[in-house]
Design an enzyme around this catalytic site. Structure first.
Site, PDB file in Angstrom:
ATOM      1  CG  HIS A 144      -0.589  -0.136   2.354  1.00  0.00           C
ATOM      2  ND1 HIS A 144       0.095  -1.260   3.073  1.00  0.00           N
ATOM      3  CD2 HIS A 144      -0.109   0.587   3.566  1.00  0.00           C
ATOM      4  CE1 HIS A 144       0.446  -1.104   4.143  1.00  0.00           C
ATOM      5  NE2 HIS A 144       0.464   0.061   4.718  1.00  0.00           N
ATOM      6  NE  ARG A 171      -0.072   0.931  10.280  1.00  0.00           N
ATOM      7  CZ  ARG A 171       1.057   0.236  10.755  1.00  0.00           C
ATOM      8  NH1 ARG A 171       1.235   0.367  11.908  1.00  0.00           N
ATOM      9  NH2 ARG A 171       1.539  -0.377   9.996  1.00  0.00           N
TER      10      ARG A 171
HETATM   11  C1  SIN Z   1      -2.266   5.269   5.357  1.00  0.00           C
HETATM   12  O1  SIN Z   1      -2.032   6.237   6.497  1.00  0.00           O
HETATM   13  O2  SIN Z   1      -2.937   5.299   4.582  1.00  0.00           O
HETATM   14  C2  SIN Z   1      -1.501   4.295   5.406  1.00  0.00           C
HETATM   15  C3  SIN Z   1      -0.752   3.904   6.811  1.00  0.00           C
HETATM   16  C4  SIN Z   1       0.235   2.801   6.828  1.00  0.00           C
HETATM   17  O3  SIN Z   1       1.467   2.551   5.951  1.00  0.00           O
HETATM   18  O4  SIN Z   1       0.115   1.831   7.643  1.00  0.00           O
END
Ligand code: SIN
Length: 284
Positions: free
Chosen positions: A260, A275
């Site tokens: 991602h 998170r």
């Molecule tokens: C995000 O903030 O969209 C992703 C964060 C991450 O890389 O865990």
């Protein structure tokens, strides 16, 4: 797969689905089992409106498995397994947390299986997260390239981010997040370049541009052309999907078969996510 208690709407050809028709705070066993199947089928799940508080986020994470270990970033007071992914409105750095293609903490011996990101403050526009499908990237390689990579390891390390010469050590002001670089960040860990997902049995490429520093038994310079190719190949648009966040949105993704990228295009606006991760297996 037919789902009876949840609604699953794919958001791109390769991966990703929006899930609706359920409340994540009151998940029965049947809905959880379908949700887990959707997670394996689609790799990235997005829920538009799930206002979870921190305890509810922890409970949901633990339904999927025990918490992962989160090094280098301080947990929240009272919630050591939650980190704040935060950028304030007056921060203008070109470096944001997660702002390059990666799979979370792939430098760990057993990197996290899943990550949960709960949106608390979102910019009006921008701050999307992109995902890439590492099954699709593996499947699309030629037989010759698959043969070349199979059975080989690549070395993963936090050195470019969290090491003693990494970007957070060089400039602690690039983010207000509680990031603590250390010598531990310089350690290298070998992982197979092609890994087999422990639950689906599918093969996935397991490299990324942040943490994969070289191939085992090769120098960085020797490894670079191969890694450059694999990084560019695996993030081709047709292997990706993109989440447009809204406040109270929640995403869950599978780090064993995706990468991602948090897009840093909202200077002047705040973005705050909470998170968590679930512990994973040692890649094989
Ligand atoms: C995000 O903030 O969209 C992703 C964060 C991450 O890389 O865990």
């Amino acid at each position: 797969m037919t789902y009876e208690t949840i609604e699953v709407h794919p958001i791109a050809g390769a991966l990703g689905a929006e899930i609706s028709g359920l409340d994540l705070t009151t998940l029965g066993n049947q809905s959880f089992s379908e949700l887990h199947q959707a997670f394996l089928d689609h790799r990235v799940l997005y829920f538009k409106d799930q206002p979870l508080d921190d305890e509810q986020l922890e409970e949901l994470t633990m339904r999927f498995g025990p918490f992962g270990d989160t090094p280098f970033v301080e947990g929240m007071p009272g919630h050591p397994n939650i980190i704040e992914v935060r950028k304030d409105a007056d921060e203008t750095s070109t470096h944001n947390f997660g702002g390059r293609w990666h799979s979370d903490f792939s430098f760990q011996e057993a990197p996290p299986s899943a990550t949960f990101l709960s949106a608390r403050v979102t910019p009006e526009a921008g701050g999307d997260t992109m995902f890439a499908d590492m099954y699709g990237a593996y499947d699309a390689l030629s037989d010759g390239m698959k043969e070349l990579l199979t059975g080989r390891n690549a070395m993963h390390s936090g050195q470019r981010s969290y090491g003693t010469k990494g970007r957070f050590a060089k400039d602690p002001n690039i983010t207000r997040m509680a990031i603590r670089p250390s010598e531990e960040g310089d350690v290298e860990t070998p992982h197979p370049i092609v890994r087999t997902h422990p639950e689906t049995g599918r093969k996935a490429l397991f490299i990324n541009q942040v943490y994969t520093v070289r191939l085992e038994d090769m120098t960085e310079a020797e490894s670079k052309p191969i890694l450059d190719f694999l990084n560019a190949h695996s993030t081709r648009p047709e292997f990706t999907c993109r989440i447009r966040w809204n406040e109270n949105g929640l995403a869950i993704w599978d780090n064993r078969c995706t990468q991602h990228y948090a897009i840093n295009d909202y200077h002047g606006h705040a973005r705050l996510m909470h998170r968590t991760t679930c512990a994973g297996d040692r890649p094989v």
